[in-house]
Design an enzyme around this catalytic site. Structure first.
Site, PDB file in Angstrom:
ATOM      1  N   HIS A  90       0.870  -1.180   0.000  1.00  0.00           N
ATOM      2  CA  HIS A  90       0.000   0.000   0.000  1.00  0.00           C
ATOM      3  C   HIS A  90       0.900   1.222   0.000  1.00  0.00           C
ATOM      4  O   HIS A  90       1.699   1.421   0.915  1.00  0.00           O
ATOM      5  CB  HIS A  90      -0.923   0.023   1.217  1.00  0.00           C
ATOM      6  CG  HIS A  90      -1.888   1.168   1.198  1.00  0.00           C
ATOM      7  ND1 HIS A  90      -3.143   1.085   0.630  1.00  0.00           N
ATOM      8  CD2 HIS A  90      -1.766   2.445   1.655  1.00  0.00           C
ATOM      9  CE1 HIS A  90      -3.760   2.239   0.738  1.00  0.00           C
ATOM     10  NE2 HIS A  90      -2.958   3.081   1.369  1.00  0.00           N
ATOM     11  N   CYS A  91       0.763   2.047  -1.019  1.00  0.00           N
ATOM     12  CA  CYS A  91       1.643   3.202  -1.182  1.00  0.00           C
ATOM     13  C   CYS A  91       0.941   4.471  -0.711  1.00  0.00           C
ATOM     14  O   CYS A  91      -0.087   4.861  -1.286  1.00  0.00           O
ATOM     15  CB  CYS A  91       2.060   3.351  -2.646  1.00  0.00           C
ATOM     16  SG  CYS A  91       3.095   4.804  -2.952  1.00  0.00           S
ATOM     17  N   PRO A  92       1.464   5.147   0.306  1.00  0.00           N
ATOM     18  CA  PRO A  92       0.816   6.378   0.776  1.00  0.00           C
ATOM     19  C   PRO A  92       0.923   7.517  -0.232  1.00  0.00           C
ATOM     20  O   PRO A  92       0.100   8.437  -0.210  1.00  0.00           O
ATOM     21  CB  PRO A  92       1.585   6.707   2.063  1.00  0.00           C
ATOM     22  CG  PRO A  92       2.914   6.047   1.890  1.00  0.00           C
ATOM     23  CD  PRO A  92       2.653   4.803   1.109  1.00  0.00           C
TER      24      PRO A  92
END
Length: 417
Positions: free
Chosen positions: A128-130
């Site tokens: 999950h990439c912020p």
């Protein structure tokens, strides 16, 4: 390709809310600052209408900006692809090889994982990439990796423009002590700049240069990490699973041979699983081409073995000090404050007398599951996350561990059935 198919489409308007997050705000700010300052400085340094080189330089700047934003927004809004809620395999007997997701009330397809942030099971989840406020997975992996390539290239070009602008406007020569390097600027000085290079302009250019160089290094490293796993047809999570598989086999001396099932042997074949001319990745996100020695559930079976092994090797701790779940609790000591885990995994609040089953940790922090009562367990509640090591002490008996694990195992079996 039809231009309309290249446009970013929104399935629902609420997807636009992904922009309202610190990650996209910072990322888009960096892109805007570097792009706008590079365009302005190129007008000062190398007027685009005066020479062919200036025109080419200006067109390349616009090209970088368009390509970077195109891949960035596609990575964000196209999304990774999600396993349908309540999904189950076509063959009922295959369910014994799969994990059941309590949140999605369905089985996890091969290569899928549940994301706490998205609250869905993600196809071929990498992480999950912020920065895009979304997961990187099956459908947007190519867009995300292309963004990681284009951003350093564009920032490198911008950094060159910033340096040349400051040089031409401030100094006639660059001295290195033992030698002097003269740069011929006759081609770019045929005109008078239409904008003055004032002190604020110099400060803004210097600031943009720092952003461009930092982005080139940081994002460039991420690109090489992504390409390393893509050329082996893995994800970051699967690389970690493979490493744990080798550790499990070595620990128990089982003599097994674990072959990663999705590595097709040739890097070009692995590359084509992600990057295609059509822009859409190979496969439907559920069925995958596999190695000759493996089958569709080789990796999921290994995950089930690791999950069982984690229960066996978990250690019981009793909470001796309250903790409110803060990310950086200053009250727990300076080492705990400054060495907080750099992860988006949650923290869990603790109260004296509670029991924790710890599975991993560092010198100052631990990660584990809180042992819940029967009612919470039956309801599918699960509380796990990081907590300060000083808040717990190791139990010297394992009765509660066995009881808790038996309760959790029986509960999961009931859910699967």
């Amino acid at each position: 390709m039809n231009f309309l198919t290249a446009l970013v489409t929104f399935e629902n308007l609420h997807e636009v809310r992904r922009l309202c997050h610190w990650g996209p705000v910072i990322a888009l700010t960096v892109i805007a600052v570097c792009s706008s300052m590079a365009i302005l400085d190129s007008i000062i340094w190398y007027w685009p209408l005066d020479t062919t080189g200036g025109s080419f330089n200006f067109i390349m700047l616009i090209n970088w900006s368009v390509l970077i934003l195109y891949n960035y927004f596609n990575a964000m809004f196209v999304g990774p692809g999600y396993i349908p809620l309540g999904w189950k395999p076509e063959k009922e007997e295959d369910t014994k090889y799969l994990q059941f997701c309590r949140m999605c009330q369905g089985y996890k397809a091969p290569r899928s994982h549940h994301c706490r942030k998205c609250n869905r099971c993600v196809m071929k989840m990498d992480h999950h990439c912020p920065w895009i406020n979304n997961c990187c997975g099956h459908q947007n992996h190519a867009y995300f990796t292309s963004f990681l390539l284009l951003a350093p290239l564009g920032c490198s070009h911008a950094a060159f423009i910033f340096i040349m602008t400051m040089y031409t406007q401030l100094y006639e020569r660059i001295s290195f002590g033992w030698s002097t390097v003269k740069i011929d600027m006759s081609a770019v000085r045929r005109f008078q700049p239409i904008m003055p290079f004032s002190v604020p302009a110099f400060a803004a250019t210097l600031f943009a240069l720092g952003l461009a160089l930092g982005t080139t290094i940081a994002v460039g490293m991420l690109f090489f990490i992504q390409m390393k796993v893509i050329l082996r047809n893995k994800t970051s999570i699967e690389a970690w699973i493979e490493e744990k598989a080798k550790d499990r086999i070595q620990y128990y001396q089982t003599g097994e041979e674990f072959v990663f099932p999705y590595d097709l042997g040739r890097r070009w074949e692995n590359f084509k699983q992600v990057f295609t001319w059509s822009g859409s990745p190979e496969g439907d996100g559920i069925q995958w081409p596999i190695h000759a020695k493996c089958h569709q559930h080789t990796l999921t079976i290994e995950q089930l073995k690791q999950k069982a092994d984690k229960r066996v090797r978990s250690i019981q701790y009793r909470v001796v000090e309250d903790y409110n779940g803060a990310c950086c609790p200053l009250s727990k000591g300076l080492n705990t404050f400054f060495r907080t885990p750099c992860t988006e995994e949650p923290r869990i609040g603790l109260h004296k007398g509670e029991t924790i089953l710890a599975t991993r940790g560092t010198k100052w922090w631990m990660y584990g599951d809180k042992v819940l009562d029967d009612e919470q367990t039956k309801a599918g509640v699960r509380l796990r996350g990081w907590f300060p090591r000083r808040c717990v002490e190791k139990c010297h008996y394992d009765t509660a561990v066995t009881s808790a694990m038996t309760s959790e195992t029986s509960s999961e079996e009931k859910k699967v059935k």
